[in-house]
Design a protein around this motif. Structure first.
Motif, PDB file in Angstrom:
ATOM      1  N   ASP A 109       1.244  -1.300  -0.104  1.00  0.00           N
ATOM      2  CA  ASP A 109       0.099   0.257   0.082  1.00  0.00           C
ATOM      3  C   ASP A 109       0.771   1.165  -0.132  1.00  0.00           C
ATOM      4  N   SER A 110       1.994   1.272  -0.720  1.00  0.00           N
ATOM      5  CA  SER A 110       2.900   2.482  -1.251  1.00  0.00           C
ATOM      6  C   SER A 110       3.622   2.503   0.370  1.00  0.00           C
ATOM      7  N   ASN A 111       4.136   1.688   1.360  1.00  0.00           N
ATOM      8  CA  ASN A 111       4.822   1.715   2.112  1.00  0.00           C
ATOM      9  C   ASN A 111       6.256   0.562   2.070  1.00  0.00           C
ATOM     10  N   ARG A 112       6.689   1.332   3.010  1.00  0.00           N
ATOM     11  CA  ARG A 112       8.078   0.274   2.717  1.00  0.00           C
ATOM     12  C   ARG A 112       7.754  -1.035   4.248  1.00  0.00           C
ATOM     13  N   VAL A 113       8.101  -1.904   3.669  1.00  0.00           N
ATOM     14  CA  VAL A 113       7.773  -3.010   4.914  1.00  0.00           C
ATOM     15  C   VAL A 113       9.214  -2.983   5.973  1.00  0.00           C
ATOM     16  N   ASN A 114       8.768  -2.558   7.356  1.00  0.00           N
ATOM     17  CA  ASN A 114       9.471  -2.466   8.383  1.00  0.00           C
ATOM     18  C   ASN A 114      10.360  -3.725   8.919  1.00  0.00           C
ATOM     19  N   TYR A 115      11.454  -3.972   9.553  1.00  0.00           N
ATOM     20  CA  TYR A 115      12.760  -5.187   9.279  1.00  0.00           C
ATOM     21  C   TYR A 115      13.459  -5.185  10.497  1.00  0.00           C
ATOM     22  N   HIS A 116      13.123  -6.289  11.897  1.00  0.00           N
ATOM     23  CA  HIS A 116      14.352  -5.652  12.634  1.00  0.00           C
ATOM     24  C   HIS A 116      15.259  -6.860  13.110  1.00  0.00           C
ATOM     25  N   VAL A 117      16.909  -6.779  12.895  1.00  0.00           N
ATOM     26  CA  VAL A 117      17.553  -7.060  14.197  1.00  0.00           C
ATOM     27  C   VAL A 117      18.249  -7.034  14.543  1.00  0.00           C
ATOM     28  N   ILE A 118      17.815  -8.274  16.110  1.00  0.00           N
ATOM     29  CA  ILE A 118      18.506  -7.855  16.921  1.00  0.00           C
ATOM     30  C   ILE A 118      19.644  -8.450  17.512  1.00  0.00           C
ATOM     31  N   PHE A 119      20.132  -7.944  17.785  1.00  0.00           N
ATOM     32  CA  PHE A 119      21.844  -8.660  18.204  1.00  0.00           C
ATOM     33  C   PHE A 119      21.641  -8.828  19.388  1.00  0.00           C
ATOM     34  N   SER A 120      22.519 -10.365  19.478  1.00  0.00           N
ATOM     35  CA  SER A 120      23.213 -10.368  21.256  1.00  0.00           C
ATOM     36  C   SER A 120      24.162  -9.205  21.792  1.00  0.00           C
ATOM     37  N   ASN A 121      24.189  -9.028  22.542  1.00  0.00           N
ATOM     38  CA  ASN A 121      24.739  -7.608  22.992  1.00  0.00           C
ATOM     39  C   ASN A 121      26.820  -8.379  23.607  1.00  0.00           C
ATOM     40  N   GLU A 122      27.078  -9.941  23.301  1.00  0.00           N
ATOM     41  CA  GLU A 122      27.301 -10.724  22.977  1.00  0.00           C
ATOM     42  C   GLU A 122      28.538 -10.575  21.714  1.00  0.00           C
ATOM     43  N   ILE A 194      23.518 -12.882   4.628  1.00  0.00           N
ATOM     44  CA  ILE A 194      25.138 -12.806   5.401  1.00  0.00           C
ATOM     45  C   ILE A 194      24.946 -13.018   6.498  1.00  0.00           C
ATOM     46  N   LEU A 195      23.585 -13.388   7.887  1.00  0.00           N
ATOM     47  CA  LEU A 195      23.845 -14.193   8.861  1.00  0.00           C
ATOM     48  C   LEU A 195      24.168 -15.300   8.954  1.00  0.00           C
ATOM     49  N   ASN A 196      23.800 -15.965   7.449  1.00  0.00           N
ATOM     50  CA  ASN A 196      23.925 -17.455   7.275  1.00  0.00           C
ATOM     51  C   ASN A 196      25.216 -17.499   7.423  1.00  0.00           C
ATOM     52  N   SER A 197      26.254 -17.131   6.258  1.00  0.00           N
ATOM     53  CA  SER A 197      27.485 -16.735   5.764  1.00  0.00           C
ATOM     54  C   SER A 197      28.087 -17.073   7.129  1.00  0.00           C
ATOM     55  N   HIS A 198      27.582 -16.144   7.781  1.00  0.00           N
ATOM     56  CA  HIS A 198      29.344 -15.880   9.131  1.00  0.00           C
ATOM     57  C   HIS A 198      28.397 -16.761  10.386  1.00  0.00           C
ATOM     58  N   GLY A 199      28.386 -17.522  10.649  1.00  0.00           N
ATOM     59  CA  GLY A 199      27.545 -18.953  11.578  1.00  0.00           C
ATOM     60  C   GLY A 199      28.398 -18.529  12.599  1.00  0.00           C
ATOM     61  N   ASP A 200      29.547 -18.584  12.529  1.00  0.00           N
ATOM     62  CA  ASP A 200      30.801 -18.420  13.467  1.00  0.00           C
ATOM     63  C   ASP A 200      30.557 -17.246  14.197  1.00  0.00           C
ATOM     64  N   MET A 201      29.782 -16.008  13.759  1.00  0.00           N
ATOM     65  CA  MET A 201      30.294 -14.731  14.934  1.00  0.00           C
ATOM     66  C   MET A 201      28.515 -15.006  15.393  1.00  0.00           C
ATOM     67  N   PHE A 202      27.243 -15.335  14.411  1.00  0.00           N
ATOM     68  CA  PHE A 202      25.806 -14.765  14.865  1.00  0.00           C
ATOM     69  C   PHE A 202      25.290 -16.039  14.876  1.00  0.00           C
ATOM     70  N   ARG A 203      25.348 -16.953  15.141  1.00  0.00           N
ATOM     71  CA  ARG A 203      24.449 -17.947  14.377  1.00  0.00           C
ATOM     72  C   ARG A 203      24.528 -18.549  16.624  1.00  0.00           C
ATOM     73  N   ASN A 204      22.365 -18.323  16.481  1.00  0.00           N
ATOM     74  CA  ASN A 204      22.227 -17.945  17.536  1.00  0.00           C
ATOM     75  C   ASN A 204      22.071 -16.979  18.663  1.00  0.00           C
ATOM     76  N   LYS A 205      22.625 -15.773  17.557  1.00  0.00           N
ATOM     77  CA  LYS A 205      23.385 -14.531  18.457  1.00  0.00           C
ATOM     78  C   LYS A 205      22.367 -13.116  18.370  1.00  0.00           C
ATOM     79  N   TYR A 206      21.182 -13.530  17.096  1.00  0.00           N
ATOM     80  CA  TYR A 206      20.321 -12.177  16.748  1.00  0.00           C
ATOM     81  C   TYR A 206      19.231 -12.705  16.567  1.00  0.00           C
ATOM     82  N   LEU A 207      17.887 -12.697  16.847  1.00  0.00           N
ATOM     83  CA  LEU A 207      16.323 -12.270  16.470  1.00  0.00           C
ATOM     84  C   LEU A 207      15.969 -11.006  15.255  1.00  0.00           C
TER      85      LEU A 207
END
Length: 308
Positions: A109-122, A194-207
């Protein structure tokens, strides 16, 4: 007599996972007084018992980085703002999570969809910047006889886009970064890649969290946008919503069974909500509180978990 050890489980605590900062590139009404912002944010958090905060900016983590480096790692500044060692200890006990808000290339409807990535503080700030944000592309311009010209998602490139649009269209006025944030769009597919390609850094550390009751709710499940809406829901770990009907939907209560919901949407989707504050006044009015204004309403988010 030996005292029995009691192992206490996780507790219900208030979380606000959507609070903007003076570094936010759109609808920023905070001004540039960071001391006032930080003092207000943490004073309200202590007063209202908010245990975890999602520090949110568009396309960057500049606000999160500034709070961490210039304030939480600066004892003299904290003492200046909060006065006592006891207050400083309480400030430092509050969990901060970097929440990056994106605008996707899908239009509803002429608006962009918002999308959030919340990272762990680790996850380190440098890894988020260098190995995530700066690997994301946005389309800068298109030549009909060549491939799209893309740029990496850095503040400099966003500002360049803003200046370019101002030079081309007189209707764009004001701050280059704000204009760039208003108009740049990214791909959720590339974000996940990108998140999946850096699984050593990000796996299970973002929502991944999507505000499904904003523009997405306008997409009919029976229309041509069905698959767009479904795929965004499927990839979400959380829904940003407080609507009771949406809460029931995310818990699978509107399907014949939870198994049917899981088959279609992959996981249950807990709903969380934040104040989405863009000014000191909105912080005071909404942060950590149930509020209603102008036909809008929101509920405090309580999460039964450790602050991790």
């Amino acid at each position: 007599m030996l005292q029995e050890n009691i192992i206490k489980g996780s507790e219900w605590r208030k979380w606000d996972l959507h609070v903007h900062t003076p570094a936010s590139g759109m609808a920023n009404e905070y001004g540039s007084d960071w001391d006032l912002y930080v003092k207000t944010l943490f004073s309200l958090a202590m007063e209202r018992n908010v245990a975890a905060i999602g520090i949110t900016d568009y396309f960057t983590i500049e606000g999160y980085e500034k709070i961490k480096h210039d304030y939480l790692e600066n004892h003299a500044k904290l003492l200046e703002l909060f006065g006592t060692e006891c207050a400083i200890a309480k400030v430092k006990s509050i969990l901060l999570l970097p929440n990056i808000e994106f605008r996707l290339n899908q239009i509803v409807d002429s608006n962009r969809v918002n999308y959030h990535v919340i990272f762990s503080n680790e996850v380190s700030i440098q890894d988020i910047k260098e190995n995530f944000l700066h690997e994301i592309d946005f389309v800068y311009e298109i030549d009909p006889f060549a491939k799209d010209y893309t740029r990496k998602l850095t503040r400099y490139n966003i500002e360049c886009l803003g200046q370019k649009l101002k030079d081309e269209q007189s209707t764009f006025k004001g701050n280059n970064f704000e204009i760039g944030c208003q108009t740049a769009v990214v791909s959720d597919e590339q974000i996940r890649k990108i998140l999946n390609s850096h699984g050593d850094m990000f796996r299970n550390k973002y929502l991944i969290a999507v505000p499904v009751d904003e523009d997405l709710s306008k997409v009919s499940w029976k229309g041509q946008g069905h698959q767009v809406r479904k795929l965004l829901c499927q990839q979400s770990n959380l829904f940003l919503a407080s609507n009771l009907s949406t809460i029931d939907f995310g818990l699978g209560k509107k399907h014949d069974s939870k198994d049917d919901f899981l088959k279609e949407f992959k996981t249950l989707k807990p709903c969380v909500i934040g104040s989405d504050a863009h000014s000191i006044e909105q912080l005071k009015e909404k942060f950590g509180l149930h509020w209603e204004k102008g036909g809008q309403t929101s509920k405090t988010t309580w999460i039964k978990a450790d602050t991790t």
